[in-house]
Design an enzyme around this catalytic site. Structure first.
Site, PDB file in Angstrom:
ATOM      1  N   SER A  84       0.793  -1.231   0.000  1.00  0.00           N
ATOM      2  CA  SER A  84       0.000   0.000   0.000  1.00  0.00           C
ATOM      3  C   SER A  84       0.826   1.283   0.000  1.00  0.00           C
ATOM      4  O   SER A  84       0.262   2.360  -0.101  1.00  0.00           O
ATOM      5  CB  SER A  84      -1.015   0.002   1.144  1.00  0.00           C
ATOM      6  OG  SER A  84      -0.383  -0.115   2.383  1.00  0.00           O
ATOM      7  N   LYS A 127      -5.775   3.931   8.847  1.00  0.00           N
ATOM      8  CA  LYS A 127      -4.990   4.916   8.101  1.00  0.00           C
ATOM      9  C   LYS A 127      -5.640   6.295   8.164  1.00  0.00           C
ATOM     10  O   LYS A 127      -4.945   7.313   8.227  1.00  0.00           O
ATOM     11  CB  LYS A 127      -4.779   4.446   6.664  1.00  0.00           C
ATOM     12  CG  LYS A 127      -3.868   3.220   6.619  1.00  0.00           C
ATOM     13  CD  LYS A 127      -3.808   2.575   5.256  1.00  0.00           C
ATOM     14  CE  LYS A 127      -2.923   1.336   5.333  1.00  0.00           C
ATOM     15  NZ  LYS A 127      -2.817   0.626   4.080  1.00  0.00           N
TER      16      LYS A 127
END
Length: 188
Positions: A84, A127
């Site tokens: 990611s 996140k």
């Protein structure tokens, strides 16, 4: 962290010197830190995508074709072995090659394919919370994660301008090509 290494024509992310090449006949990218195989593969993909994007936006700029670069992912609490960080890696390489700062107060996450597609990631809630705590104003997320973000409680989403992206070209426009709009002052 991404740092230009090698000779005088390379530059680090805080350098103001402009270069369109040099450093030998072939580019190198060394990746260090607590990286697993998936993350090492992500660095190689990032270099390939960054070269292609650079050829599209500044065809005369051969920096990534000749520079010796060192990308270090600082050690964290756990080894990093997820893809990611792909769009962040491509963005950092382009920032160095273009000698252009990334938009301030920006966080991003997303896997990038060899063709420049931005692929979905996990951990959207975690996140987003981390971005909020860090004072981020803009966040880039894969388009495929739009539903995940919209399902978060309002208090986690408020104050964030979210940019859902399908390709790295979309990332580039948000992070590096903010033009002459009011966003330009955010880079300085």
């Amino acid at each position: 962290e991404c740092d230009g290494g090698g000779d005088d024509s390379s530059r680090s992310s805080d350098s103001t010197e402009r270069s369109t090449g040099g450093g030998g006949s072939s580019a190198t990218l060394v990746a260090t830190g607590q990286l697993g195989d998936v993350m090492r593969e992500s660095t190689r993909i990032a270099q390939t995508v960054a070269r292609r994007v650079l050829r599209d936006v500044e065809p005369q700029n051969a920096f990534l074709d000749h520079a010796s670069l060192h990308m270090h992912v600082p050690e964290g609490a756990t080894p990093k072995d997820g893809p990611s960080a792909g769009i962040a890696m491509v963005t950092s390489l382009l920032s160095i090659a273009l000698d252009r700062p990334v938009r301030k107060h920006l966080a991003m996450t997303g896997e990038v394919s060899l063709t420049g597609l931005v692929l979905p990631i996990g951990g959207v809630k975690e996140k987003t919370v981390a971005a909020q705590r860090a004072g981020v104003k803009h966040i880039i997320l894969p388009f495929a994660n739009q539903r995940d973000f919209m399902e978060l409680p309002e208090n986690l989403r408020e104050g964030l301008e979210v940019h859902f992206v399908r390709t790295f070209t979309d990332v580039y426009h948000v992070a590096l090509d903010y033009g002459s709009s009011a966003d330009e002052s955010e880079a300085s």
